[in-house]
Design an enzyme around this catalytic site. Sequence first.
Site, PDB file in Angstrom:
ATOM      1  N   ARG A 196       7.476  28.089 -55.066  1.00 15.74           N
ATOM      2  CA  ARG A 196       6.995  27.268 -56.189  1.00 15.74           C
ATOM      3  C   ARG A 196       5.871  26.335 -55.759  1.00 15.74           C
ATOM      4  NH1 ARG A 196      12.904  25.010 -57.204  1.00 15.74           N
ATOM      5  NH2 ARG A 196      13.246  27.167 -56.530  1.00 15.74           N
ATOM      6  N   ASP A 223       9.508  34.846 -45.193  1.00 15.62           N
ATOM      7  CA  ASP A 223      10.162  33.586 -45.534  1.00 15.62           C
ATOM      8  C   ASP A 223      11.411  33.385 -44.687  1.00 15.62           C
ATOM      9  OD1 ASP A 223      10.985  31.253 -46.671  1.00 15.62           O
ATOM     10  OD2 ASP A 223      11.751  32.169 -48.504  1.00 15.62           O
ATOM     11  N   ASP A 282      12.931  25.711 -48.129  1.00 16.54           N
ATOM     12  CA  ASP A 282      13.157  27.095 -48.552  1.00 16.54           C
ATOM     13  C   ASP A 282      12.850  27.289 -50.031  1.00 16.54           C
ATOM     14  OD1 ASP A 282      13.811  29.748 -48.143  1.00 16.54           O
ATOM     15  OD2 ASP A 282      15.938  29.468 -48.572  1.00 16.54           O
ATOM     16  N   ASP A 287       8.925  38.905 -49.757  1.00 15.69           N
ATOM     17  CA  ASP A 287       8.681  37.676 -50.512  1.00 15.69           C
ATOM     18  C   ASP A 287       7.221  37.533 -50.940  1.00 15.69           C
ATOM     19  OD1 ASP A 287      10.102  35.637 -51.698  1.00 15.69           O
ATOM     20  OD2 ASP A 287       9.748  34.200 -50.095  1.00 15.69           O
ATOM     21  N   LYS A 344       3.239  35.025 -56.170  1.00 17.34           N
ATOM     22  CA  LYS A 344       3.761  34.397 -54.942  1.00 17.34           C
ATOM     23  C   LYS A 344       3.545  35.324 -53.752  1.00 17.34           C
ATOM     24  CE  LYS A 344       8.176  33.112 -52.783  1.00 17.34           C
ATOM     25  NZ  LYS A 344       9.643  33.051 -52.975  1.00 17.34           N
ATOM     26  N   LYS A 398      17.069  29.878 -43.387  1.00 14.67           N
ATOM     27  CA  LYS A 398      17.988  30.814 -44.034  1.00 14.67           C
ATOM     28  C   LYS A 398      18.997  31.353 -43.019  1.00 14.67           C
ATOM     29  CE  LYS A 398      14.586  32.775 -47.306  1.00 14.67           C
ATOM     30  NZ  LYS A 398      15.263  32.469 -48.572  1.00 14.67           N
ATOM     31  N   GLU A 434       9.873  27.191 -51.301  1.00 11.98           N
ATOM     32  CA  GLU A 434       8.448  27.114 -50.968  1.00 11.98           C
ATOM     33  C   GLU A 434       7.555  27.911 -51.906  1.00 11.98           C
ATOM     34  OE1 GLU A 434       9.155  31.022 -50.237  1.00 11.98           O
ATOM     35  OE2 GLU A 434      10.465  29.375 -49.639  1.00 11.98           O
TER      36      GLU A 434
END
Length: 512
Positions: free
Chosen positions: A349, A268, A345, A286, A263, A275, A347
């Site tokens: 995946r 993020d 959020d 991230d 990933k 968030k 994202e």
Amino acid sequence: MTVTLLTSQSPPATTGADTLVIGVFQGTDGPVPTLSTGEIDVLAALTALGATGKPEELTKIYTAGRLAAPVILAVGLGPEPKDPTPSSRDQAERQAYTERLRRAAGAAARELSSSRAKRAALALPAGQPDEAEAVALGALLGGYAFRKYRTTANPAGDLELIVHTAHHDAVSRARILAKAMTLVRDLVNTAPADMVPADLAAAAEQAASEHNLGVQVLDETGLAKEGFGGILAVGMGSVHPPRLVRLEYTHPDADRTVVFAGKGITFDSGGLSLKPPKAMETMKADMSGAAAVLAAVQAIAELGPAVNVIGYLPLAENMPGGGAQRPSDVITIYGGKTVEVLNTDAEGRLVLADALARSGADGPSLLVDVATLTGAQVVALGNRTAGVMASDDALAAAVADSAKRAGEAMWPMPLPEDLRKGLDSTVADIANVSSDRGGGMLVAGQFLREFVPAGVRWVHLDIAGPAFNDGASYGYVAKGGTGAAVRTLVQIATDVAEGKLAALGSGPADGK
């Protein structure tokens, strides 16, 4: 600061150095030093100073000119091993012992750096290859400092460390792993404005050039042409377009291929599902999964195991711009499966789904994804233990064992079938989040499993906690990026090359 590591087989006490580092075991009757000299009663000094030998305890003894080194730095190693012969020890005990060595060497290196030492002799236990590797790796990582944005010169300067051992190959392996983990730490610690998708892709291209790796980078035009809808959707709100990097290491004697996918969300914000401000402070990390894949492939290229390795780095910045994807949007992942995006959020995946689906063309013997995927992983396992999910329980357990042998804490987790129903969508093939808040780490694993190519053995590593240390430094782990999962990925590739994972989970993934 640059840390240089050398080896020597000369008597440690005679080595010309600022500091002589020795180990101290935690004996039942008091401290047990690993090195004694006729010039100084080390045991008496340790006892007088109240040393116990507990892990990472540091005690300084000033030699007053009686040794070549003016200072002895004694570092605690915890309980003394019951049996000095590695082959006859319990494996779990051995792994715990070498981890204590790594942490002790790291703690010593951190102290040496702060004390402005220039040259230190490490007389920690290194009579076996695994001990030598542990001491060398811990020392190199413990001396790490990220100073890219500091305007003042480093007061500590450079540090030369000498490991007293005959196992030069083990130390060389430690150097390779440390270099790879340092790369991850540097990438993760870089400010997100300076590490947008194109920047991380450029770092991958540079590593590929230096290590003779195949590399392909798709920009937003290429992503659209080939149908990578997850990566494109996540990157829609940012002025910095997404990228997909494909790295390739090949070995002439390999008959198996491992695919790694990491990933790579370079920052993020949560997108339109924004968030809270405090939660964004560490979101430059991230992209730790993508950085780990890049570094692992680099290390594998240097170590040369007989296995083919392909690494995917799906890179995007998740921002709440005017063009950002919206909750309730439906996107199409590579290969055609549709996803209802209920929470922007969730994202990571989505970008991984593209990479997992694409990996089918590579014919992998094993597919492994690694991601800072869920806060639920931290709730379940804490900040230092990663979760392992897989296409079957035996494979999850085997990979967790690979991680332990590599020196990383990972725990096998289930993928309960009843959790899959929560991802049902009324408008698309699947939703990206479940209406049930329970089991978030496992639900994310269920989502990813939907995009694993039929018949491919698959492992998912959730490193949300271990990838970034937001607390005080400890052992060989500095504050900030840690380099989590690099050693595990390298160990997985090695195990596949040696046939250790080949017989596990060899059937279709969950009947697909």
